[in-house]
Design a protein around this motif. Structure first.
Motif, PDB file in Angstrom:
ATOM      1  N   ARG A 119       0.836  -1.211   0.000  1.00  0.00           N
ATOM      2  CA  ARG A 119       0.000   0.000   0.000  1.00  0.00           C
ATOM      3  C   ARG A 119       0.869   1.259   0.000  1.00  0.00           C
ATOM      4  O   ARG A 119       0.589   2.225  -0.726  1.00  0.00           O
ATOM      5  CB  ARG A 119      -0.911  -0.027   1.248  1.00  0.00           C
ATOM      6  CG  ARG A 119      -1.869   1.142   1.355  1.00  0.00           C
ATOM      7  CD  ARG A 119      -2.642   1.092   2.656  1.00  0.00           C
ATOM      8  NE  ARG A 119      -1.742   1.116   3.808  1.00  0.00           N
ATOM      9  CZ  ARG A 119      -2.136   0.959   5.073  1.00  0.00           C
ATOM     10  NH1 ARG A 119      -3.424   0.747   5.353  1.00  0.00           N
ATOM     11  NH2 ARG A 119      -1.272   0.989   6.053  1.00  0.00           N
ATOM     12  N   SER A 120       1.936   1.258   0.792  1.00  0.00           N
ATOM     13  CA  SER A 120       2.844   2.416   0.834  1.00  0.00           C
ATOM     14  C   SER A 120       3.502   2.638  -0.523  1.00  0.00           C
ATOM     15  O   SER A 120       3.678   3.784  -0.954  1.00  0.00           O
ATOM     16  CB  SER A 120       3.908   2.220   1.911  1.00  0.00           C
ATOM     17  OG  SER A 120       3.335   2.234   3.202  1.00  0.00           O
ATOM     18  N   LEU A 121       3.887   1.547  -1.203  1.00  0.00           N
ATOM     19  CA  LEU A 121       4.488   1.671  -2.539  1.00  0.00           C
ATOM     20  C   LEU A 121       3.520   2.377  -3.492  1.00  0.00           C
ATOM     21  O   LEU A 121       3.920   3.263  -4.250  1.00  0.00           O
ATOM     22  CB  LEU A 121       4.845   0.286  -3.090  1.00  0.00           C
ATOM     23  CG  LEU A 121       6.048  -0.414  -2.433  1.00  0.00           C
ATOM     24  CD1 LEU A 121       6.085  -1.893  -2.809  1.00  0.00           C
ATOM     25  CD2 LEU A 121       7.359   0.260  -2.830  1.00  0.00           C
ATOM     26  N   LYS A 122       2.243   1.988  -3.436  1.00  0.00           N
ATOM     27  CA  LYS A 122       1.230   2.620  -4.306  1.00  0.00           C
ATOM     28  C   LYS A 122       1.038   4.095  -3.928  1.00  0.00           C
ATOM     29  O   LYS A 122       1.014   4.973  -4.792  1.00  0.00           O
ATOM     30  CB  LYS A 122      -0.105   1.887  -4.176  1.00  0.00           C
ATOM     31  CG  LYS A 122      -0.168   0.549  -4.895  1.00  0.00           C
ATOM     32  CD  LYS A 122      -1.623   0.089  -5.032  1.00  0.00           C
ATOM     33  CE  LYS A 122      -1.709  -1.331  -5.583  1.00  0.00           C
ATOM     34  NZ  LYS A 122      -1.338  -2.359  -4.593  1.00  0.00           N
ATOM     35  N   ARG A 123       0.858   4.329  -2.634  1.00  0.00           N
ATOM     36  CA  ARG A 123       0.601   5.709  -2.191  1.00  0.00           C
ATOM     37  C   ARG A 123       1.762   6.637  -2.536  1.00  0.00           C
ATOM     38  O   ARG A 123       1.563   7.781  -2.933  1.00  0.00           O
ATOM     39  CB  ARG A 123       0.390   5.728  -0.669  1.00  0.00           C
ATOM     40  CG  ARG A 123      -0.948   5.194  -0.211  1.00  0.00           C
ATOM     41  CD  ARG A 123      -0.974   5.167   1.306  1.00  0.00           C
ATOM     42  NE  ARG A 123      -2.293   4.855   1.847  1.00  0.00           N
ATOM     43  CZ  ARG A 123      -2.526   4.680   3.145  1.00  0.00           C
ATOM     44  NH1 ARG A 123      -1.539   4.780   4.023  1.00  0.00           N
ATOM     45  NH2 ARG A 123      -3.739   4.407   3.573  1.00  0.00           N
ATOM     46  N   LEU A 124       2.983   6.138  -2.341  1.00  0.00           N
ATOM     47  CA  LEU A 124       4.170   6.965  -2.575  1.00  0.00           C
ATOM     48  C   LEU A 124       4.599   6.964  -4.039  1.00  0.00           C
ATOM     49  O   LEU A 124       5.568   7.627  -4.403  1.00  0.00           O
ATOM     50  CB  LEU A 124       5.323   6.472  -1.687  1.00  0.00           C
ATOM     51  CG  LEU A 124       5.109   6.690  -0.186  1.00  0.00           C
ATOM     52  CD1 LEU A 124       6.059   5.823   0.634  1.00  0.00           C
ATOM     53  CD2 LEU A 124       5.295   8.165   0.173  1.00  0.00           C
ATOM     54  N   GLU A 125       3.875   6.200  -4.864  1.00  0.00           N
ATOM     55  CA  GLU A 125       4.126   6.146  -6.309  1.00  0.00           C
ATOM     56  C   GLU A 125       5.574   5.764  -6.610  1.00  0.00           C
ATOM     57  O   GLU A 125       6.265   6.419  -7.393  1.00  0.00           O
ATOM     58  CB  GLU A 125       3.749   7.481  -6.976  1.00  0.00           C
ATOM     59  CG  GLU A 125       2.297   7.859  -6.777  1.00  0.00           C
ATOM     60  CD  GLU A 125       1.889   9.120  -7.519  1.00  0.00           C
ATOM     61  OE1 GLU A 125       2.699   9.669  -8.291  1.00  0.00           O
ATOM     62  OE2 GLU A 125       0.744   9.574  -7.308  1.00  0.00           O
ATOM     63  N   THR A 126       6.034   4.697  -5.975  1.00  0.00           N
ATOM     64  CA  THR A 126       7.413   4.246  -6.182  1.00  0.00           C
ATOM     65  C   THR A 126       7.428   2.721  -6.216  1.00  0.00           C
ATOM     66  O   THR A 126       6.487   2.079  -5.754  1.00  0.00           O
ATOM     67  CB  THR A 126       8.335   4.771  -5.064  1.00  0.00           C
ATOM     68  OG1 THR A 126       9.687   4.402  -5.358  1.00  0.00           O
ATOM     69  CG2 THR A 126       7.964   4.223  -3.694  1.00  0.00           C
TER      70      THR A 126
END
Length: 269
Positions: A119-126
């Motif tokens: 989820r953090s990868l998606k939110r941070l767009e990385t």
């Protein structure tokens, strides 16, 4: 006269191969204004204000940014705000703590750890987060010894989804345990609280990374008249060779510039 910056004062983030500015920008105030322990209230900045703050931080030589799922909307705001700048930032996020409906809950299971990082990868767009820390509820040793979070982060590192992992803990014992297998410990260390100093000593001896939280005691440092509390705080921190960077959460451009100038002066003495 040009403002002092931190561009030439980067230091290694332990053995991760990354180098970071000695001051990192904490972003709890970009995403959450409930349940936070600051001496005065604040208003969450809008996108333009947040964008200007991040641009100022970058101009002043800050390349380290600290966020977490528990910081409300911080991660999902940072994704778009940092678009096109990914290579300029070392991003630290967390797992384990969720903040919903004004309160925290904790989940250190393998499934939640993996879900949280994805989820953090998606939110941070990385496609890779530089450092992911376990957001401890205070039971540091129990989490490290009996929960699945640490081995899951180890697996995510091997998969290339994170570059390093560690613990944002509450105890010296937890920090020491975390560094045995992990890359980094985030510790509380300031003029009022120094119980976790043994963790910094260990990191210095073993080439591990230390990030300091509450470096300014969340704005609560009090000293004798005539002593600059910010300077005294940073002098304490950077007197220790084990400190990689101090995370300071500010949304005030003047405070940010003052903090950077103070750290630059302390380190260039």
């Amino acid at each position: 006269m040009s403002l002092p910056t931190l561009h030439d004062l980067r230091r290694p983030l332990g053995g991760t191969g990354l180098t970071v500015s000695p001051l990192g920008l904490g972003t709890v105030k970009l995403g959450r204004d409930q349940g936070v322990k600051y001496p005065s209230g604040f208003t969450i900045p809008d996108d333009d204000e947040a964008r200007m703050l991040l641009a100022q931080a970058r101009e002043l030589g800050i390349n380290l940014i600290d966020t977490a799922p528990a910081y409300g909307r911080s991660e999902e705001r940072l994704g778009p705000l940092l678009r096109g700048q990914r290579d300029h930032w070392v991003i630290v996020s967390k797992v384990g703590e969720e903040f919903e409906d004004g309160r925290s809950r904790f989940d250190f299971s393998a499934a939640h750890t993996r879900f949280s990082v994805e989820r953090s990868l998606k939110r941070l767009e990385t496609d890779c987060i530089d450092l992911v820390l376990v957001h401890s509820d205070g039971n540091d040793l129990h989490i490290l010894e009996h929960e699945e979070v640490y081995q899951t982060l180890e697996a995510l590192k091997q998969e290339g989804k994170i570059r390093g992992f560690g613990l944002s803990g509450k105890t010296a014992a937890g920090g020491l345990k975390a560094l045995e297998r992990g890359d980094c410990a985030m510790v509380t260390y300031n003029l009022n609280e120094q119980a976790e100093r043994p963790v910094i000593d260990y990191a210095a001896e073993h080439g591990k990374a230390i990030l300091v939280k509450k470096a300014l005691a969340s704005g609560h440092v009090c000293l004798s008249p005539g002593v600059d509390p910010v300077r005294a705080s940073f002098e304490l921190l950077f007197a220790h060779p084990g400190v990689s960077s101090a995370i300071v959460g500010t949304i005030n451009p003047l405070h940010l510039a003052h903090n950077v100038a103070t750290v630059a002066n302390v380190l260039r003495r």
